[in-house]
Write an enzyme that holds these catalytic residues in place. Structure first.
Site, PDB file in Angstrom:
ATOM      1  N   GLY A 237      68.549 -35.329  30.021  1.00 48.00           N
ATOM      2  CA  GLY A 237      69.349 -35.802  31.143  1.00 48.00           C
ATOM      3  C   GLY A 237      69.120 -35.012  32.411  1.00 48.00           C
ATOM      4  N   ASP A 238      68.860 -33.722  32.290  1.00 48.46           N
ATOM      5  CA  ASP A 238      68.750 -32.865  33.468  1.00 48.46           C
ATOM      6  C   ASP A 238      67.544 -33.189  34.347  1.00 48.46           C
ATOM      7  OD1 ASP A 238      71.106 -31.336  33.214  1.00 48.46           O
ATOM      8  OD2 ASP A 238      70.178 -30.087  31.688  1.00 48.46           O
TER       9      ASP A 238
END
Length: 808
Positions: free
Chosen positions: A577-578
């Site tokens: 996600g980052d």
């Protein structure tokens, strides 16, 4: 004009990387013409299809990747097709393609020629290994890049099954990543073209971009000599997927206060006070002791109840959703993430929406994917309206001109309030493009990245020595500001008034509480561009929920799609996600800079990690949208190609990927391994035959690969025109001759760690400098310079502010 309206884009190629890059531009308003070969984009044959029946106008992947585009067919091997391409290039501002170097030559895709016709053209060549180096002509499929860039080597993570191969994420994830990188750098280069009148040729390597987002794992080797893999334990604990009464849930604890809240929710068990569980890193070392306690407690809960109870206490739980469960999520629906699109042949289907929400609402699906050749006549008629000089070159547009090569975003200043990975990943890419990025830090609560214990061998820990921080903050400046002090907030406001962009990844409401929300900043600088990154986004009923990067693959359904055949859902090896939140924020920022250049207006960009990754699960989602189906997990296998897997080689835990995309490649493989009879074996004659007998085929191939080293297999099969490449670990990458010859790695002298090896920039410019400019900053290293030279404070004022712990 709104967003990228008026920007003219051509797309050439097949499948995902070029198509998704131009889809992102088209969604923001650009006019995109997709050029297909007469037989059509290969994505038309990929599916998923309604009821599983192949149809070139109903492929879910094609429909998803090509909204908002006009489509034409050209045969670039014929003179007429080449001439029409030349006319279109005169019209275009941007050309994005993903043809490999040998095919570029065969089709006449030559930037020098195109530049003569249209000096402002920005051309982005997305290729597997780049346009130079020993592997430039190697054949590749998505599996090649996922493993060859080092990502799949880390997946699924914390595995105790060494007999299973490294695992790629479901779908064309490596190609989606190449598309995101291409969009950032292409829009950056186009922004410069608006200023200078000079275009650019971008050489983007898919392998290099994958190798550039390996979280802490690459520097774990270059700093400490340790090779991370899919086996063993996590750097932090608790971290993993656990069984509840009615499904699976993911949990990660990053900060110590989160652990305290977790054990309170668990009823403060006596064992939680043991010394072996005192901090996240020590808990990771003793995870074999802690894991049974966590598992036993979680099994008592239902997924929804534990998700809600944990999030109410700011504990990062997230369900492992299927596609059907994803479709029901109130948060996504409240943010209009699902969009109905009506296609003339495929009918009305629910598509996935944008990876961000924009205050100025540029993003929209305006038209469905084109039918094959749908706009041939329309585009052909418009070619006569293109302004050219007597030699067929584009007539220069009126506009500013700045001479001399420089990076695309030189002159842009960024206030970077972010920490950990998502925000720093965004700001680092802006720095790679030439922006001046000023990172606001404090000794009161140092960036989590500075505290990750990856230090060079022989050096004591310090806030300046973590390889994690030094990887994700290259090219930036650092100033100290204690935002709990009123004077610090006044200094921040003065700084922002000099900036073009603000980036943060604080929890929802933090910037507003500080008086630094978007409406506040517009009062300081009306055309400011602000990107705020959060796990669930900054609106909607779950905006306050905590969403760290590793929790996002489970939340989006990607984990439910990823895993070994007949196995359980898996993580994807990194905190996926980052980097997706970060790179999508950078895309939107570059688009906003282009728009501001023409309109004078700023933009607020609300990036949700959840949406940024959910926007990449098109294959699984479209199967659900068309058929109500949840695709089965298939490991490294492909729906259509066979062989397509990761095979064991000679040596300890050594693996190589092999993928045949055509019968010709299969026949070449059979000849190369000395088994020509396999090509005519009834079990393996066609792709359908090979898929039917895939287990038997893989046993035979493993018998051959297991007797050879991974590089011997690679060189033998690549010489025959077959996509083969090792599953690379961090040591392999750091020592790889191709990556080193291309200058991918950044090796710059740093004030405390000396010269260390970091992943560098995955693209090369033709008309601008290349390479990382400066190493990551020491904590607060630029405080005095920024305060004095940019903000006008005297030496006495600076000394006073330090004494009062404002600059602290």
């Amino acid at each position: 004009m709104q967003g990228l309206e008026g920007v003219r884009v051509l797309e050439l190629g097949h499948l995902v990387s070029a198509a998704y890059a131009t889809k992102l531009m088209a969604g923001l308003g650009a006019e995109v013409i997709k050029i297909e070969e007469p037989q059509g984009d290969q994505a038309r044959q990929r599916g998923p299809f309604p009821a599983g029946a192949p149809h070139s106008e109903k492929s879910g992947l094609f429909l998803a990747l090509n909204t908002n585009k006009r489509g034409v067919t050209l045969d670039l091997r014929q003179p007429q097709g080449k001439e029409q391409l030349q006319r279109l290039l005169t019209w275009a501002d941007i050309l994005v393609h993903n043809y490999a170097p040998p095919l570029m030559s065969a089709l006449g895709l030559n930037y020098d020629t195109f530049h003569q016709r249209n000096p402002r053209l920005v051309m982005c060549s997305i290729t597997p290994f780049g346009l130079s180096g020993p592997y430039r002509d190697y054949k590749a499929h998505e599996i090649t890049l996922a493993h060859g860039g080092g990502w799949a080597w880390l997946s699924p993570g914390a595995s105790d099954q060494p007999e299973l191969p490294p695992l790629k994420a479901c779908g064309h994830q490596a190609d989606f990543q190449g598309a995101l990188a291409a969009t950032v750098v292409t829009l950056g280069a186009y922004y410069r073209a608006l200023e200078t009148g000079t275009g650019e040729h971008i050489d983007l390597s898919g392998q290099e971009f994958v190798a550039s987002f390996l979280e802490q794992n690459f520097v774990y080797y270059t700093y400490m000599g340790q090779v991370a893999s899919r086996l063993g334990r996590r750097l932090l604990y608790p971290w993993g997927i656990y069984e509840c009464q009615d499904g699976l849930i993911f949990l990660v604890n990053v900060e110590q206060d989160q652990w305290q809240r977790l054990i309170e929710l668990m009823g403060d068990p006596e064992w939680a006070s043991w010394e072996i569980f005192k901090d996240p890193f020590v808990r990771a070392e003793n995870s074999d002791v802690l894991k049974p306690y966590i598992e036993e407690w979680i099994k008592q809960w239902k997924v929804e109840d534990l998700w809600r109870a944990g999030q109410e206490r700011r504990i990062c739980f997230s369900p492992v959703f299927s596609m059907a469960q994803l479709a029901k999520q109130e948060q996504l629906r409240a943010r209009n993430f699902f969009v109905e699109v009506t296609h003339p042949q495929a009918g009305t289907l629910t598509h996935l929406g944008p990876p961000y929400q924009l205050r100025e609402p540029w993003w929209k699906i305006r038209r469905p994917a084109p039918l094959l050749g749908e706009h041939n006549e329309e585009v052909k008629a418009s070619l006569g309206q293109i302004k050219t000089d007597l030699e067929g070159r584009r007539t220069p547009d009126a506009g500013p001109r700045t001479l001399g090569p420089h990076l695309p975003l030189e002159g842009i200043r960024v206030s970077d309030f972010s920490w950990a990975w998502a925000g720093p990943f965004c700001a680092m890419h802006l720095a790679h493009l030439g922006a001046e990025v000023i990172k606001i830090e404090s000794q009161v609560r140092p960036d989590l990245g500075r505290r990750v214990p990856i230090y060079p061998s022989g050096l004591e820990p310090s806030f300046n020595r973590s390889g994690y921080f030094n990887q994700w903050n290259q090219g930036k400046k650092s100033i100290l500001l204690n935002l709990s002090k009123r004077d610090a907030l006044e200094i921040v406001r003065k700084l922002i008034a000099t900036c073009d962009v603000v980036v943060d990844n604080f929890a929802t409401g933090v910037m507003e509480h500080l008086g630094l929300g978007y409406e506040d900043l517009k009062q300081l600088k009306p055309d400011i561009i602000m990107a705020s990154i959060a796990g669930y986004g900054h609106t909607g009923p779950q905006q306050k929920y905590m969403g760290y990067g590793p929790a996002v693959a489970p939340l989006t359904g990607l984990s439910s799609l990823t895993g070994y055949p007949d196995g359980s859902p898996q993580e994807v090896g990194i905190s996926y996600g980052d980097p997706n939140g970060g790179i999508n924020a950078a895309v939107a920022i570059c688009a906003a800079l282009v728009a501001r250049k023409r309109t004078g207006k700023g933009q607020y960009i609300d990036v949700s990690l959840w949406e940024a990754v959910a926007a990449l699960v098109h294959e699984g989602w479209m199967d659900y949208a068309m058929n109500g189906a949840q695709p089965a997990r298939s490991g490294n296998r492909d729906l259509w190609m066979s062989p397509h897997n990761c095979f064991r080689c000679a040596g300890e835990d050594e693996w190589v990927t092999i993928a045949c995309g055509s019968n010709e490649e299969w026949q070449a493989l059979c000849q190369a391994i000395g088994q020509p009879q396999f090509a005519t074996d009834p079990r393996f004659r066609t792709a359908v035959d090979r898929k039917t007998h895939e287990d038997e085929l893989e046993v035979l191939l493993t018998a051959w690969t297991a007797q050879r080293g991974k590089w011997e297999v690679t060189h033998t099969l690549q010489a025959a025109g077959v996509a083969a490449f090792p599953s690379m670990n961090s040591k392999d990458l750091a020592e790889d001759r191709h990556l080193n010859e291309r200058g991918f790695f950044a090796r710059l002298p740093h004030g405390e760690v000396g010269v260390q090896t970091h992943a560098g920039i995955p693209w090369r410019f033709t008309n601008a400098p290349n390479g990382v400019r400066t190493p990551a900053p020491l904590l607060g290293a630029d405080t005095d310079t920024v305060m004095r030279d940019l903000l006008g404070y005297s030496a006495q004022e600076i000394a006073r502010l330090k004494a009062e712990q404002v600059l602290y």
